[in-house]
Design an enzyme around this catalytic site. Structure first.
Site, PDB file in Angstrom:
ATOM      1  N   GLY A 279       2.767  65.818  59.468  1.00  0.00           N
ATOM      2  CA  GLY A 279       3.462  65.460  58.239  1.00  0.00           C
ATOM      3  C   GLY A 279       4.869  64.989  58.547  1.00  0.00           C
ATOM      4  N   ALA A 280       5.565  65.752  59.404  1.00  0.00           N
ATOM      5  CA  ALA A 280       6.931  65.409  59.779  1.00  0.00           C
ATOM      6  C   ALA A 280       7.307  66.233  61.012  1.00  0.00           C
ATOM      7  CB  ALA A 280       7.902  65.691  58.633  1.00  0.00           C
ATOM      8  N   ASN A 283      13.114  66.966  64.442  1.00  0.00           N
ATOM      9  CA  ASN A 283      14.095  66.575  65.452  1.00  0.00           C
ATOM     10  C   ASN A 283      15.508  66.690  64.872  1.00  0.00           C
ATOM     11  OD1 ASN A 283      11.738  65.415  66.911  1.00  0.00           O
ATOM     12  ND2 ASN A 283      11.886  63.840  65.334  1.00  0.00           N
ATOM     13  N   HIS A 315      11.148  71.592  54.072  1.00  0.00           N
ATOM     14  CA  HIS A 315      10.635  72.299  55.247  1.00  0.00           C
ATOM     15  C   HIS A 315      11.366  71.837  56.511  1.00  0.00           C
ATOM     16  CE1 HIS A 315       7.195  74.250  57.485  1.00  0.00           C
ATOM     17  NE2 HIS A 315       7.650  73.434  58.432  1.00  0.00           N
ATOM     18  N   GLU A 316      11.458  70.527  56.676  1.00  0.00           N
ATOM     19  CA  GLU A 316      12.066  70.006  57.904  1.00  0.00           C
ATOM     20  C   GLU A 316      13.562  70.286  57.967  1.00  0.00           C
ATOM     21  OE1 GLU A 316       9.998  69.159  60.135  1.00  0.00           O
ATOM     22  OE2 GLU A 316       8.352  69.247  58.699  1.00  0.00           O
ATOM     23  N   HIS A 319      14.396  73.692  59.119  1.00  0.00           N
ATOM     24  CA  HIS A 319      14.277  73.837  60.570  1.00  0.00           C
ATOM     25  C   HIS A 319      15.588  73.543  61.293  1.00  0.00           C
ATOM     26  CE1 HIS A 319      10.205  74.791  61.629  1.00  0.00           C
ATOM     27  NE2 HIS A 319       9.665  73.762  60.995  1.00  0.00           N
ATOM     28  N   GLU A 338       7.783  78.053  62.066  1.00  0.00           N
ATOM     29  CA  GLU A 338       7.028  77.371  61.019  1.00  0.00           C
ATOM     30  C   GLU A 338       6.833  78.241  59.784  1.00  0.00           C
ATOM     31  OE1 GLU A 338       6.752  74.382  61.116  1.00  0.00           O
ATOM     32  OE2 GLU A 338       6.933  73.874  63.223  1.00  0.00           O
TER      33      GLU A 338
END
Length: 865
Positions: A279-280, A283, A315-316, A319, A338
């Site tokens: 999905g993604a 980085n 979500h990303e 992170h 995750e």
């Protein structure tokens, strides 16, 4: 309960030697997009901790052309060439051997190398798109997680070996270039090239390095608390970026405030890539996405599609702190990255759009994890990882959805503020470092004063979950839940269960918190039938009530919160599916939902899933009875909801409308629904279908359509207005019941469809009730082609469709035999789980199929017209 061990795996055998450790990379890459190759040069500042004659790095699919070591000051000109350069393709390593032992202290490793831009969607790879002039254009982009940075440059490719990265890209002057840092310098090179140098990153793991080169555009930056935020996209799609900018701005603000720590990079680019396996990918500063989860037009997207975009962006960005700033030491800890990002995505989206009731819809995702976690082939959330590629088995619902669910359960048990304080402590203490899972439990113990480690070890170090049984006297006890009826395999034995209960007789009372262990526990001390166990609905366990309590709850559905109603129905379906309760129990609740005019799409999704399995196992002669039952259940909702949006719709009503129409027009075979779907599709050239109901209409039309409808779908797939429309029409191609059209779709998957989507299209073809067996036969005939063509980490997803091949049982036996005889390189545990779910469905059919028509008629009577 014991912590799982794996004596056969010696993790140290797969780790790089500890004698040399990196702390800074200076990387120069020159990609040739036309030739699908690249050349590179890297200087790695290291510390040699003990005398050694070898330096070992990771490298895969690279050719090292120059290697040398500068000891001490790299400017003193003292370079030592190795006496040997050995590439080990199996172990994905390059070993530099020196004639004399190297002295301890600082040194710089210098390597020149070449590589390929592969088409497997990992490492440094090619992505393509067709521009507005009809020409194919190429992008070079990266996907390094878990262990594919080594395909882009020689490196110490382990998460604990953090270093800074200063990236320089030498590109054609007409191309854009992006990486983790901000651009600090651009110079003109000979031959129409441009040298783009990026600022060094913070110390981070190799799997977070990113570089993207191609004919791309970026939005003007939006300043979010001093952080420039941009969306990067192919030309012609700038109009699809404002929603992502709004979500990204919200997420940056939300997480900076929640964590109490500034964003840990200088800028944030969200980059839409046409070909992307996941999905993604988080980085640092340069997050890459599938186009369909970043680029969206709210006016042409369904509410669910918008929610999905918001979910993935949040979500990303979560992170950036939890995963990038603080990272696991080894791949066994990837679950925490995750799981926590999953928890935070829902928390952030719930704050972004409270009316979406994101924690309610998360119940559906939690149920997806529980459907796997109740199998003997489940696994602990955290398990030992030897070879790094074994970490691929962690990218599943048990890591994301189970992990996120148990964190939500813990947050509700400890209290939101106490939980947040512990998270701040954890991130502050370990910034720029690496951690084990126990480090998080230590921080939460400091903030809460509770034995968090003792509680959470029972949820993380063993598979499965408990069934909390409520006695006639209100007492609580637990036993392991299993879809096989008896525990076994990786399912654990007992848990420390944070249970919240509340009284329906006195709703003013605060919920009662109970930590249920081996011994039974009184629910509220009264023995009343009016007790809700799993109050609020956030517990990761199932509940079994006595009959009198179920009747009380069913009669008072309006007294339950939506997530509590969802749990009541999903637990009843799990009990029926596993053979632990009669199907009539579920149907009694279904009738109660009709009687109470239930309006939550998540609650209805449980029953629609059950009806889907009924459709698989019911004898053909009894199919009209099933269709009648579907019309009985869904007909009143259709009459109430209609086909078009209304001013009094709730935010989640469009999702319910779509599900109801799809059920009536397919399993329900309702003539009026089928005819209206056909009428609306026929007029869609002049009157666009509403995005919230378009997918449902397409499925109904496909189920009843022929070649002319197929051609229309194919045309829309090939010339979509946006990525979401492309997906709707692509996957609807798998819904046609005509066998010749299904065969065409199979051929498309192997030719025209992007490799990021083709395995999912085949999954949908296999799941088609009418054509699934024929599609499976084609899969077996083309197996070697498929394994070679598609990324290995997506192939298990393709096989997920076989769960529906449960009737006749002989077909399921053939499927199981073939899959077991053709093991995949990755995702072995996931495949075992798929086959066990197939076996559970077969067992359900063998128990229920012959009497299903009678059970439905007795419970629901005749259909509404």
């Amino acid at each position: 309960m014991s912590t799982p061990t794996n004596d056969a795996d010696d993790t140290s055998a797969y780790r790089l030697p500890a004698s040399v450790r990196p702390h800074a990379y200076r990387l120069v890459l020159t990609p040739d997009l036309a030739a699908a190759t690249f050349a590179g040069d890297v200087e790695i500042d290291v510390t040699i901790h003990e005398p050694t004659t070898t330096i070992t790095l990771n490298a895969a699919e690279l050719e090292v052309t120059i290697a040398e070591l500068n000891s001490g000051d790299p400017d003193d000109g003292h370079a030592v060439a190795p006496s040997g350069i050995a590439l080990d393709g199996d172990e994905e390593r390059v070993v530099l051997t020196f004639a004399e032992p190297l002295a301890t202290g600082p040194a710089t490793v210098h390597l020149a190398f070449t590589g390929i831009l592969n088409d497997k969607l990992h490492g440094f790879y090619r992505s393509t798109f067709v521009d507005e002039a009809g020409s194919e254009r190429v992008i070079a982009t990266t996907q390094m997680e878990s262990t594919d940075a080594r395909r882009a440059f020689p490196c110490f490719d382990e998460p604990e070996l953090k270093a800074t990265f200063e990236v320089t890209l030498v590109v054609d002057d007409a191309l854009a270039a992006y990486s983790n840092g901000s651009v600090v310098d651009e110079t003109v090179e000979a031959g129409g090239k441009r040298r783009v140098r990026f600022a060094p990153t913070m110390a981070m793991s190799t799997y977070l390095v990113a570089f993207v080169v191609g004919p791309l555009e970026a939005t003007d930056p939006v300043d979010v608390g001093g952080v420039p935020l941009r969306i990067v996209h192919v030309p012609g799609k700038a109009h699809l970026t404002p929603f992502a900018l709004a979500v990204g701005s919200h997420a940056l603000d939300f997480f900076t405030d929640y964590f109490g720590i500034p964003y840990p990079a200088g800028k944030l680019d969200l980059v839409a890539i046409p070909d992307f396996a996941f999905g993604a990918m988080e980085n640092l500063g340069c997050v890459t996405f599938r186009e369909s989860v970043l680029l969206v037009d709210p006016a042409q997207a369904s509410r669910v599609e918008l929610e999905r975009v918001a979910d993935v962006i949040c979500h990303e960005i979560a992170h950036m702190w939890f995963g990038d700033l603080v990272t696991m030491k080894w791949w066994n800890g990837i679950w925490l990255n995750e799981a926590f990002a999953t928890f935070m995505e829902v928390l952030a989206v719930d704050a972004f759009r409270p009316e979406w009731q994101r924690w309610v819809s998360f119940g559906v995702e939690r149920e997806a994890a529980m459907a796997v976690d109740g199998l003997h082939a489940t696994r602990p959330v955290e398990f030992p990882v030897g070879r790094p590629e074994e970490a691929q088995g962690m990218f599943d619902v048990l890591t994301y959805q189970k992990g996120g669910s148990v964190l939500r359960m813990l947050e509700q048990f400890l209290g939101a503020d106490v939980f947040r304080e512990g998270i701040h402590d954890y991130l502050t203490t370990h910034s720029y470092g690496n951690t084990e899972t126990s480090d998080l439990w230590d921080a939460l113990e400091r903030s809460s004063g509770r034995a968090v480690r003792t509680i959470m070890d029972t949820w993380i170090n063993q598979g499965g979950y408990p069934l909390v049984q409520v006695g006639e006297d209100g007492s609580l006890s637990q036993s392991p839940f299993s879809y096989r009826g008896l525990p076994g395999g990786a399912i654990g034995s007992h848990w420390q269960v944070p249970v919240l209960t509340r009284s329906l007789d006195d709703p003013g009372l605060d919920p009662l918190s109970v930590l249920l262990g081996r011994a039974s526990h009184a629910a509220d001390g009264t023995g009343s039938t009016g007790v809700v166990v799993n109050a609020g609905g956030s517990g990761y366990y199932r509940v079994s009530y006595p009959t009198a309590m179920v009747e009380r709850l069913a009669a008072g559905m309006g007294d339950l919160a939506p997530l509590e109603r969802y749990n009541l129905v999903s637990d009843a379906w799990a009990a029926s599916l596993s053979g632990q309760a009669p199907l009539s129990d579920l149907l009694r609740l279904a009738q109660a939902l009709v009687d109470s005019a239930e309006g939550d799409p998540s609650v209805w999704s449980v029953l629609l899933g059950a009806l889907g399995l009924f459709d698989r196992v019911v004898p053909d002669g009894d199919r009209p009875v099933l269709a009648s039952a579907v019309r009985t259940l869904l007909g009143p909702l259709e009459r109430d909801l209609g086909w078009d949006p209304r001013p009094d719709d709730g935010e989640r009503t469009p999702s319910l409308r779509s599900s109801v129409l799809r059920g009536l027009g397919t399993i329900g075979d309702h003539p009026g629904t089928v005819a209206e779907a056909a009428r609306r599709f026929a007029g869609s050239a002049t009157a666009a279908l509403h995005p919230d109901t378009e997918s449902a209409i397409l499925d109904i039309v496909a189920a009843n359509g022929g070649p002319s409808e197929y051609e229309a779908f194919l045309d829309r797939y090939r010339a979509p207005a946006n990525p979401q429309e492309e997906n709707r029409y692509l996957y609807a191609l798998a819904s046609f019941n005509d066998p010749d059209l299904a065969a065409r779709t199979f051929d498309l998957a192997l030719s025209e469809v992007r490799t990021q989507n083709a395995p999912f299209l085949l999954q949908s073809l296999i799941a088609n009730r009418a054509n699934g067996p024929a599609a499976w036969q084609q899969i077996t005939e083309k197996w070697d082609v498929l394994v070679e063509k598609f990324p290995s980490n997506i192939l298990p997803r393709m096989l997920d469709g076989v769960r529906g091949l449960c009737s006749p049982p002989e077909l399921a036996e053939q499927v199981t035999g073939f899959v077991q005889a053709h093991p995949l390189a990755a995702g072995g545990r996931t495949v075992e789980q798929i086959l066990e779910r197939l076996a559970v469905n077969v067992a359900f059919g063998q128990r229920e199929a012959a009497t299903l028509a009678g059970t439905l008629t007795a419970a629901l009577g005749s259909a509404h017209p």
